[in-house]
Design an enzyme around this catalytic site. Sequence first.
Site, PDB file in Angstrom:
ATOM      1  N   LYS A 172       1.897   4.847   1.441  1.00 28.67           N
ATOM      2  CA  LYS A 172       2.196   5.353   3.034  1.00 28.67           C
ATOM      3  C   LYS A 172       2.104   6.969   2.793  1.00 28.67           C
ATOM      4  CE  LYS A 172       4.899   4.802   7.132  1.00 28.67           C
ATOM      5  NZ  LYS A 172       4.901   6.137   7.457  1.00 28.67           N
TER       6      LYS A 172
ATOM      7  N   CYS B 236       8.609  49.761   9.965  1.00 28.29           N
ATOM      8  CA  CYS B 236       9.021  49.151   8.887  1.00 28.29           C
ATOM      9  C   CYS B 236       8.052  48.651   7.830  1.00 28.29           C
ATOM     10  CB  CYS B 236       9.590  47.737   9.349  1.00 28.29           C
ATOM     11  SG  CYS B 236      10.352  46.893   8.179  1.00 28.29           S
TER      12      CYS B 236
ATOM     13  N   TYR C 209      -6.906   2.230   6.065  1.00 31.71           N
ATOM     14  CA  TYR C 209      -6.263   0.904   5.669  1.00 31.71           C
ATOM     15  C   TYR C 209      -6.239  -0.299   6.348  1.00 31.71           C
ATOM     16  CZ  TYR C 209      -3.119   3.680   8.709  1.00 31.71           C
ATOM     17  OH  TYR C 209      -2.413   4.513   9.600  1.00 31.71           O
TER      18      TYR C 209
ATOM     19  N   LYS D   9      10.516   3.663   3.200  1.00 32.30           N
ATOM     20  CA  LYS D   9      10.608   4.961   3.052  1.00 32.30           C
ATOM     21  C   LYS D   9      11.147   5.416   1.578  1.00 32.30           C
ATOM     22  CE  LYS D   9       8.967   6.886   7.006  1.00 32.30           C
ATOM     23  NZ  LYS D   9       9.503   8.345   7.547  1.00 32.30           N
TER      24      LYS D   9
ATOM     25  N   CYS E 267      13.941  42.473  12.496  1.00 35.44           N
ATOM     26  CA  CYS E 267      13.624  44.009  12.329  1.00 35.44           C
ATOM     27  C   CYS E 267      12.500  44.267  13.357  1.00 35.44           C
ATOM     28  CB  CYS E 267      13.357  44.387  11.086  1.00 35.44           C
ATOM     29  SG  CYS E 267      12.733  46.195  11.237  1.00 35.44           S
TER      30      CYS E 267
ATOM     31  N   CYS F 151      13.680  48.668   5.401  1.00 35.61           N
ATOM     32  CA  CYS F 151      13.607  50.087   6.369  1.00 35.61           C
ATOM     33  C   CYS F 151      14.931  50.682   6.746  1.00 35.61           C
ATOM     34  CB  CYS F 151      12.735  50.005   7.626  1.00 35.61           C
ATOM     35  SG  CYS F 151      13.162  49.215   8.889  1.00 35.61           S
TER      36      CYS F 151
ATOM     37  N   GLU G  63       0.811  -1.144   0.010  1.00 41.50           N
ATOM     38  CA  GLU G  63       0.029   0.005   0.109  1.00 41.50           C
ATOM     39  C   GLU G  63       0.955   1.504  -0.183  1.00 41.50           C
ATOM     40  OE1 GLU G  63      -2.124  -0.444   3.832  1.00 41.50           O
ATOM     41  OE2 GLU G  63      -2.377  -2.654   2.929  1.00 41.50           O
TER      42      GLU G  63
ATOM     43  N   CYS H 244      17.998  46.206   8.336  1.00 37.36           N
ATOM     44  CA  CYS H 244      16.743  45.700   7.980  1.00 37.36           C
ATOM     45  C   CYS H 244      16.894  45.990   6.274  1.00 37.36           C
ATOM     46  CB  CYS H 244      15.480  46.299   8.344  1.00 37.36           C
ATOM     47  SG  CYS H 244      14.014  45.796   7.511  1.00 37.36           S
TER      48      CYS H 244
ATOM     49  N   ASP I 250       1.987  10.513   4.667  1.00 37.78           N
ATOM     50  CA  ASP I 250       2.659  11.061   6.055  1.00 37.78           C
ATOM     51  C   ASP I 250       1.335  11.964   6.485  1.00 37.78           C
ATOM     52  OD1 ASP I 250       4.526  10.899   8.015  1.00 37.78           O
ATOM     53  OD2 ASP I 250       5.617  12.408   6.981  1.00 37.78           O
TER      54      ASP I 250
END
Length: 666
Positions: free
Chosen positions: A116, A430, A225, A313, A425, A410, A114, A407, A118
């Site tokens: 899988k 800003c 399942y 996996k 920042c 700004c 089957e 930043c 996640d």
Amino acid sequence: MPNIPGKISSKAEKLRKELDYHNRLYYVDAKPEITDFEYDKLMKELISIEETYPGLKTPDSSTQRVGGEPLKEFKTVTHSVPMMSLDNTYSHEDLLEFDKRVRKVTEKFTYTVEIKIDGLAVAVRYKNGIFVTGATRGDGVKGDDATENIKTVKSLPLKIADRKFLNMEARGEVYLSKKQFEVINEEREKADEALFANPRNAAAGALKLLDPRVVASRKLSLFIYTLIEPEKFGVAGQFEALEKLKELGFPVNEGFKKLPDMDAVIKYIDSFEEKRHGLPYAVDGMVIKVNEFDKQEILGVTAKSPRWAIAYKFKAEQAKTRLNAITVQVGRVGSLTPVAELEPVRLAGTTVKRATLHNEDEIERKDIRIGDIVIVEKAGEIIPEVVGVDTQARTGKEKKFKMPTECPACGAKVVREEEEKATRCINVKCPAQLEGRITHFGGREAMNIDGMGPAVVEQMIRNKMIKDYGDLYSLTIFDVANMDRMGQKSADNLLGEIENSKKRELENLIFALGIRNVGQQTAEVLAENYDTLDKLAEAKDEELTRIHEIGKVVAEDILDFFKAKENKEVIEKLRKAGVNMKRLKKKVTKNILNGRVFVFTGEMSKYSRGEAGSIVKSLGGRVSSSVGKDTAYVVVGNEPGSKYDKAVKLGLKTVNEQEFLKIIQQ
Ligand code: IVH
């Protein structure tokens, strides 16, 4: 209750059947026969009948999926048989080893393979043909009763028609489609909330929500399942069980196959590895199970997982490409994120041009340099990530990256939070953060300026009416009435709301400022300890950390905030406008509880939780939502939840409502 005419009751029954039929076609078989519009029309009709005649509501009605009332906490469910996990492997050799182990114990068997996904394992139980309980895995023995949340999954049948299967349990995986994962993350980005790293975390987050209406909006999906106690139903093997589950109307992933031996299994797995990228959900591997249940019985289980199954996996797919540049993005909450600008490369079904580099430490740890040939991988098959560098390919011309000290949006000085590894920042002016900051400032628990939602704020910024939240107080009726979709009356109202906000409590103002890590509760504590904003602004580090609720990180955030020159300027604007900066509420009258922490579980008859909490606080006590070492009393009301079990386990002091009333009346 109104009398129910027979005609109406059979109409409701007919609508329910029709909705079930179309629901299954749409969500399980993916072959809809009617449009969404027509489906919604049928649904509206049934909702309206059920509202007029509540006696007609049935627990298996499609209308019951939209989400009921919010819960206070989840009850615990003990699983009928433990929910186990699977052994993982990543190689063909391991699969052959597994096959050898199985052959030592038994022979003449086949395998079912089957896909899988996640997501999160759930158990669904039916009684007399009706879905009654949905539970999460929890620790495998006990899980959370998430019935209302699981009910929102549209492909889950709420009713079983086959008379042989009226009392049954099945198990499967709740997950989010790739598309829905992106939708949720986009919404979270707009709402200044942390993004989910993968669909699994997003699905887990949704299942944990206490408000089923919000869960419904997350649009979870499901694949089943496992059939529990298959022998009771005369089902002899996993393949047959999956066929049967499909027939009963459960969503079963189509990718399952019965195969004669491990060679055939490996061939199938290899052929699937590429195909998975085209699927609308993220697949992280395949599950191989000995098909025959009598052989499974012989093989048995270990403490954690069955000996008759193994998970293979898939390795995340990788690609190599050149890192052309590293740019820095400023998020809506001020975090500076370095982004890899890549030479476009094909990876797991899409072309990747950019990938997050998370933060400075990650770049350093992986020794990523500009000009490097880097290895890109898709985390959870969705978000591309730079996982490493091909150091062999270095020419010596590669350049190290340095995080800017200013930043990029700004120009203000940024702060680096050691514990969080993040660079931020914190300038309230800003432009990259303005909309979020101003919307937050006007929020209900902050300055409570009704009518100042994101759309209005966005327009104010776009029209250059404001550059920070301090400017709100200089807006005139001419400015506001000129905005789109803003009549004279709403303009008046908005200005009235802004004016009223000047009288807010100190704790609301502190929260409204948007100091990092200063939520409502911390703002309240700060207002209790410092009577004015000026005193708080001058507070020293040692002084702040002496307050029980304030840790090192929060103290640093507060100091940084009041140190920044831009923020000082905005606070001055607020002061000049006449915004209240003093504590108005009286101090704690009697400090009889002396900082002791109370946790509430279950319902009380005299007070709501909010009321009881306010009393505790007014007497100098504190309230926490979870039990821990510093909990002084766990107040146990009717139908307590898992907090009670935890309190008993930790040996904490529990009191009932009467005892609690005595404590607060001392
Ligand atoms: S069977 C006793 N089949 O993978 C065996 N699990 O790593 C129980 N999963 O906890 C699991 N797809 O959440 C099984 N087709 C599938 C699955 C599957 C996904 C998840 C499940 C399990 C985890 C184990």
